[in-house]
Design a protein around this motif. Structure first.
Motif: not given
Length: 72
Positions: A39-45, A52-62, A68-72
């Motif tokens: 899985y991917w871990e995603c956050f903003y520094i 700031m956690d962006f997507c905390d341990t997303c198990k769904d890679n898509e 990310y795409a919807n928030n940028n």
């Protein structure tokens, strides 16, 4: 989703590489994508080093990519 697939998907959004890091340095003022096994871990520094956690341990890679795409 592999690292290369993630990079390709983000590049499709025309986001400059200075705004994100994929499995690389954890630097300020950018989104960090780290692949943790399956899985991917995603956050903003921010510029002060706060995480700031962006997507905390997303198990769904898509889901990581779409979030990310919807928030940028």
């Amino acid at each position: 989703m592999s690292t290369e697939e993630m990079k390709t998907r983000i590049e499709e959004l025309n986001i400059p590489s200075r705004y994100y890091s994929i499995n690389g340095n954890i630097a300020s003022d950018r989104y960090i994508f780290r692949q943790i096994y399956t899985y991917w871990e995603c956050f903003y520094i921010d510029e002060r080093g706060n995480q700031m956690d962006f997507c905390d341990t997303c198990k769904d890679n898509e889901g990581v990519y779409m979030n990310y795409a919807n928030n940028n």
